[in-house]
Scaffold this motif. Structure first.
Motif, PDB file in Angstrom:
ATOM      1  N   CYS A  17      -1.025  -0.020   7.902  1.00 45.80           N
ATOM      2  CA  CYS A  17      -1.634   0.582   6.589  1.00 45.80           C
ATOM      3  C   CYS A  17      -2.589  -0.389   6.011  1.00 45.80           C
ATOM      4  O   CYS A  17      -2.172  -1.616   6.091  1.00 45.80           O
ATOM      5  CB  CYS A  17      -0.279   0.908   5.770  1.00 45.80           C
ATOM      6  N   CYS A  20      -0.855  -1.853   2.605  1.00 42.31           N
ATOM      7  CA  CYS A  20       0.375  -2.847   2.211  1.00 42.31           C
ATOM      8  C   CYS A  20       0.637  -3.473   3.649  1.00 42.31           C
ATOM      9  O   CYS A  20       1.468  -4.231   3.543  1.00 42.31           O
ATOM     10  CB  CYS A  20       1.692  -1.859   1.837  1.00 42.31           C
ATOM     11  N   CYS A  54       3.185   6.362   5.081  1.00 41.07           N
ATOM     12  CA  CYS A  54       3.298   4.930   5.101  1.00 41.07           C
ATOM     13  C   CYS A  54       4.728   4.977   4.765  1.00 41.07           C
ATOM     14  O   CYS A  54       5.050   5.087   3.453  1.00 41.07           O
ATOM     15  CB  CYS A  54       2.134   4.030   4.457  1.00 41.07           C
ATOM     16  N   GLY A  56       5.924   1.692   3.680  1.00 43.54           N
ATOM     17  CA  GLY A  56       5.772   0.764   2.870  1.00 43.54           C
ATOM     18  C   GLY A  56       5.238   1.126   1.372  1.00 43.54           C
ATOM     19  O   GLY A  56       6.039   1.005   0.546  1.00 43.54           O
ATOM     20  N   CYS A  57       4.342   1.880   1.320  1.00 44.24           N
ATOM     21  CA  CYS A  57       3.619   2.253   0.141  1.00 44.24           C
ATOM     22  C   CYS A  57       3.452   3.747  -0.384  1.00 44.24           C
ATOM     23  O   CYS A  57       3.239   4.254  -1.203  1.00 44.24           O
ATOM     24  CB  CYS A  57       2.261   1.682   0.073  1.00 44.24           C
ATOM     25  N   GLN A  59       1.655   6.082   0.719  1.00 41.83           N
ATOM     26  CA  GLN A  59       0.481   6.908   0.856  1.00 41.83           C
ATOM     27  C   GLN A  59       0.445   7.636   2.220  1.00 41.83           C
ATOM     28  O   GLN A  59       0.655   7.453   3.256  1.00 41.83           O
ATOM     29  CB  GLN A  59      -0.905   5.824   0.810  1.00 41.83           C
TER      30      GLN A  59
HETATM   31 ZN   LIG Z   1       1.366   1.317   3.117  1.00 45.29          ZN
END
Ligand SMILES: [Zn+2]
Length: 83
Positions: A17, A20, A54, A56-57, A59
């Motif tokens: 990504c 992030c 994603c 992590g974030c 998106q």
């Molecule tokens: Zn991300």
């Protein structure tokens, strides 16, 4: 484990990504050039929890599509990078 390749060397790339830097996939990439689409059958390790999102974030980085009848992800420009 990945299945043995049918023929020729396939380069395995790591896809991350952009926002992030969480790793999203390990992918057996054929050919050269930038990453525009990913065939699902070539993803060897999938780190995502929801398709195209994603972990992590959260998106969306891709869209599900069919390329000549084969399930694939079409990457959204600028959302991912590979190395
Ligand atoms: Zn991300």
């Amino acid at each position: 484990m990945a299945k043995p390749g049918k023929k020729g060397p396939a380069t395995t790339v790591d896809i991350y990504c952009t926002r992030c830097r969480t790793q999203l996939y390990k992918y057996r990439k054929g050919g050269k050039g930038s990453l525009v689409k990913c065939f699902k059958e070539r993803i060897t390790v999938d780190y995502t929890q929801q398709p195209c999102t994603c972990p992590g974030c959260e998106q969306a980085f891709a869209r599900e599509t069919l390329i000549r009848g084969t399930p694939a992800f079409k990457m959204i420009g600028g959302k991912v990078f590979m190395k």
